[in-house]
Motif scaffolding. Sequence first.
Motif, PDB file in Angstrom:
ATOM      1  N   ALA A 132      -3.792   5.952  -3.213  1.00 38.83           N
ATOM      2  CA  ALA A 132      -3.471   5.057  -2.100  1.00 38.83           C
ATOM      3  C   ALA A 132      -2.982   3.742  -2.673  1.00 38.83           C
ATOM      4  O   ALA A 132      -3.378   3.337  -3.767  1.00 38.83           O
ATOM      5  N   ARG A 133      -2.104   3.056  -1.947  1.00 43.37           N
ATOM      6  CA  ARG A 133      -1.599   1.782  -2.437  1.00 43.37           C
ATOM      7  C   ARG A 133      -1.239   0.874  -1.259  1.00 43.37           C
ATOM      8  O   ARG A 133      -1.183   1.321  -0.113  1.00 43.37           O
ATOM      9  N   ALA A 134      -0.965  -0.370  -1.577  1.00 41.07           N
ATOM     10  CA  ALA A 134      -0.548  -1.338  -0.577  1.00 41.07           C
ATOM     11  C   ALA A 134       0.950  -1.577  -0.703  1.00 41.07           C
ATOM     12  O   ALA A 134       1.483  -1.673  -1.806  1.00 41.07           O
ATOM     13  N   VAL A 135       1.608  -1.673   0.443  1.00 44.97           N
ATOM     14  CA  VAL A 135       3.015  -2.063   0.509  1.00 44.97           C
ATOM     15  C   VAL A 135       3.053  -3.410   1.216  1.00 44.97           C
ATOM     16  O   VAL A 135       2.743  -3.500   2.401  1.00 44.97           O
ATOM     17  N   THR A 136       3.383  -4.441   0.489  1.00 45.05           N
ATOM     18  CA  THR A 136       3.390  -5.778   1.070  1.00 45.05           C
ATOM     19  C   THR A 136       4.798  -6.167   1.511  1.00 45.05           C
ATOM     20  O   THR A 136       5.784  -5.719   0.942  1.00 45.05           O
ATOM     21  N   THR A 137       4.870  -6.981   2.549  1.00 49.06           N
ATOM     22  CA  THR A 137       6.147  -7.495   3.050  1.00 49.06           C
ATOM     23  C   THR A 137       5.957  -8.965   3.391  1.00 49.06           C
ATOM     24  O   THR A 137       4.841  -9.498   3.352  1.00 49.06           O
ATOM     25  N   ASP A 138       7.057  -9.614   3.751  1.00 44.12           N
ATOM     26  CA  ASP A 138       6.960 -11.002   4.196  1.00 44.12           C
ATOM     27  C   ASP A 138       6.977 -11.110   5.719  1.00 44.12           C
ATOM     28  O   ASP A 138       7.164 -12.187   6.276  1.00 44.12           O
ATOM     29  N   VAL A 139       6.766  -9.987   6.395  1.00 44.93           N
ATOM     30  CA  VAL A 139       6.762  -9.975   7.859  1.00 44.93           C
ATOM     31  C   VAL A 139       5.469 -10.606   8.360  1.00 44.93           C
ATOM     32  O   VAL A 139       4.375 -10.224   7.952  1.00 44.93           O
ATOM     33  N   VAL A 140       5.602 -11.573   9.250  1.00 51.45           N
ATOM     34  CA  VAL A 140       4.429 -12.242   9.806  1.00 51.45           C
ATOM     35  C   VAL A 140       4.338 -11.979  11.306  1.00 51.45           C
ATOM     36  O   VAL A 140       5.325 -11.659  11.955  1.00 51.45           O
ATOM     37  N   ASP A 141       3.135 -12.105  11.811  1.00 48.96           N
ATOM     38  CA  ASP A 141       2.934 -12.141  13.254  1.00 48.96           C
ATOM     39  C   ASP A 141       2.575 -13.584  13.568  1.00 48.96           C
ATOM     40  O   ASP A 141       1.473 -14.038  13.281  1.00 48.96           O
ATOM     41  N   LEU A 142       3.516 -14.314  14.113  1.00 51.61           N
ATOM     42  CA  LEU A 142       3.461 -15.771  14.141  1.00 51.61           C
ATOM     43  C   LEU A 142       2.305 -16.352  14.944  1.00 51.61           C
ATOM     44  O   LEU A 142       1.810 -17.423  14.639  1.00 51.61           O
ATOM     45  N   LEU A 143       1.873 -15.641  15.986  1.00 55.85           N
ATOM     46  CA  LEU A 143       0.971 -16.264  16.948  1.00 55.85           C
ATOM     47  C   LEU A 143      -0.457 -15.746  16.862  1.00 55.85           C
ATOM     48  O   LEU A 143      -0.717 -14.546  16.911  1.00 55.85           O
ATOM     49  N   PHE A 181       0.762  -2.957   4.578  1.00 58.99           N
ATOM     50  CA  PHE A 181       0.833  -1.537   4.900  1.00 58.99           C
ATOM     51  C   PHE A 181       0.109  -0.748   3.817  1.00 58.99           C
ATOM     52  O   PHE A 181       0.432  -0.871   2.633  1.00 58.99           O
ATOM     53  N   ALA A 182      -0.876   0.028   4.222  1.00 59.33           N
ATOM     54  CA  ALA A 182      -1.631   0.861   3.294  1.00 59.33           C
ATOM     55  C   ALA A 182      -1.174   2.303   3.427  1.00 59.33           C
ATOM     56  O   ALA A 182      -0.873   2.780   4.527  1.00 59.33           O
ATOM     57  N   THR A 183      -1.103   3.008   2.315  1.00 60.34           N
ATOM     58  CA  THR A 183      -0.680   4.404   2.337  1.00 60.34           C
ATOM     59  C   THR A 183      -1.896   5.315   2.229  1.00 60.34           C
ATOM     60  O   THR A 183      -2.971   4.909   1.763  1.00 60.34           O
ATOM     61  N   LYS A 184      -1.707   6.541   2.609  1.00 66.06           N
ATOM     62  CA  LYS A 184      -2.776   7.520   2.471  1.00 66.06           C
ATOM     63  C   LYS A 184      -2.969   7.846   0.984  1.00 66.06           C
ATOM     64  O   LYS A 184      -2.076   7.587   0.160  1.00 66.06           O
ATOM     65  N   GLN A 223      -3.899  11.975   8.491  1.00 65.43           N
ATOM     66  CA  GLN A 223      -3.227  12.132   9.785  1.00 65.43           C
ATOM     67  C   GLN A 223      -1.949  11.313   9.823  1.00 65.43           C
ATOM     68  O   GLN A 223      -0.980  11.680  10.482  1.00 65.43           O
ATOM     69  N   VAL A 224      -1.950  10.181   9.118  1.00 64.68           N
ATOM     70  CA  VAL A 224      -0.757   9.348   9.002  1.00 64.68           C
ATOM     71  C   VAL A 224      -0.496   9.070   7.525  1.00 64.68           C
ATOM     72  O   VAL A 224      -1.405   9.136   6.684  1.00 64.68           O
ATOM     73  N   ASP A 225       0.749   8.733   7.223  1.00 67.59           N
ATOM     74  CA  ASP A 225       1.108   8.382   5.851  1.00 67.59           C
ATOM     75  C   ASP A 225       0.922   6.905   5.577  1.00 67.59           C
ATOM     76  O   ASP A 225       0.655   6.505   4.437  1.00 67.59           O
ATOM     77  N   VAL A 226       1.078   6.092   6.615  1.00 64.75           N
ATOM     78  CA  VAL A 226       1.025   4.637   6.470  1.00 64.75           C
ATOM     79  C   VAL A 226       0.356   4.029   7.690  1.00 64.75           C
ATOM     80  O   VAL A 226       0.550   4.504   8.811  1.00 64.75           O
ATOM     81  N   ALA A 227      -0.407   2.968   7.461  1.00 63.27           N
ATOM     82  CA  ALA A 227      -0.978   2.203   8.575  1.00 63.27           C
ATOM     83  C   ALA A 227      -1.022   0.736   8.189  1.00 63.27           C
ATOM     84  O   ALA A 227      -1.309   0.403   7.031  1.00 63.27           O
ATOM     85  N   ILE A 264       4.802   6.667  -1.464  1.00 60.97           N
ATOM     86  CA  ILE A 264       5.471   5.544  -0.801  1.00 60.97           C
ATOM     87  C   ILE A 264       5.224   4.254  -1.569  1.00 60.97           C
ATOM     88  O   ILE A 264       4.087   3.931  -1.919  1.00 60.97           O
ATOM     89  N   HIS A 265       6.313   3.512  -1.832  1.00 58.53           N
ATOM     90  CA  HIS A 265       6.200   2.244  -2.530  1.00 58.53           C
ATOM     91  C   HIS A 265       6.828   1.077  -1.763  1.00 58.53           C
ATOM     92  O   HIS A 265       6.476  -0.075  -1.997  1.00 58.53           O
ATOM     93  N   THR A 266       7.788   1.352  -0.874  1.00 56.60           N
ATOM     94  CA  THR A 266       8.487   0.314  -0.132  1.00 56.60           C
ATOM     95  C   THR A 266       8.617   0.736   1.324  1.00 56.60           C
ATOM     96  O   THR A 266       8.406   1.905   1.675  1.00 56.60           O
ATOM     97  N   VAL A 267       9.005  -0.222   2.176  1.00 55.76           N
ATOM     98  CA  VAL A 267       9.212   0.099   3.587  1.00 55.76           C
ATOM     99  C   VAL A 267      10.350   1.111   3.742  1.00 55.76           C
ATOM    100  O   VAL A 267      10.321   1.950   4.643  1.00 55.76           O
TER     101      VAL A 267
END
Length: 358
Positions: A228-239, A142-145, A205-209, A150-153
Amino acid sequence: MPYSRTSRTSGIDRRLFLSSVLGAAAGVAGLSGCADSSAAADTKGALSAPLAAKVPAGTSLKIASYLGAQQLQLKLGKLGSLPFKVSTWANIGAGPDVINAFRAGSLDVGNNAGIPPIQAHFQGYATKIVAINITRKPNYLFATKPGSAIHTVADFKGKRLAFSQGQAQGVVLLRALKKAGLAYDEVKLVPLTSNQFLTALQSGQVDVAPLANSQAPAYLKQYEAKGARAVTTDVVDLLNLLWAPTSVLADPAKAAAVAAYIPFWARSQVWTYENPDIWNEEFYVKTQNLTLPQAKAVTALANKPLFPPSWAEAIKWEQETADLLAEGGFVKKFDVGQLFDHRFEGIAAKAVPAEYRR
């Protein structure tokens, strides 16, 4: 329930939100929530017929190759000649664009994540999944404007989030929100397609994408100094999957060609994974204008290809994804088992070395 079907998104009535995302193609389909019954009846027998052992002469397919990556993989990997003609290598990647191309008859095989087949079903367009590559590591962050705090989900609460319900980025966002305990009505989902995300971030236009790992380095290089910064998570899109319209798969010649294409697709993913230095130079540097350090940063995050002999895990994941969308009122609940053409199950796994089978 935080994911109530009656919740509202960004103060917009859900029906209006859906119509803005699905567009004219969905309107034509009538948002029926199921494939046309007469078409299903016409193709049912053909879809249960065994696949031909050989591709008939003169058969051709129109195959998606976003940014020309597929042709380049086949060429660099010296993977041999396809046993059919490719009439078009289509530079199409986004799920909504693939669905529209399927409808227009300008594409026979697409390469997407798990959510576009769900979206196509909701629009009333019949498709089937024919090959699966399991991804275990996040493909998106997740990238912020610029100028964001924003630092976390958890900080997404009350913020404007770029959301494409028909693409992988959309389900990654929904899963991240659910994991953080945030309800849909606690954020503002802004309906966009992924090719609009960068512009929306740059303009505020958006805060996060959610951005693909391959997109993020260039964006952060330009805007990180501006907050601007990156917010990383362990969420995957499996397929990561191949899919096709049922009308294509009901054609015995085309179905045989699709079956013949799958091993080439699988082996090309393996070749790319095993040859990152070549891929960095020939694809990311020469065609995507990334610097070599940026390219290396992208490939360092690459998933090892894993082609399951059984689709059981994939079907379970796809059902969870469809249910998550249904909980938010984005689609109607249905059994995703109908999205898989089991005639093709195991073809990809048989085409690769044992270490790439799952």
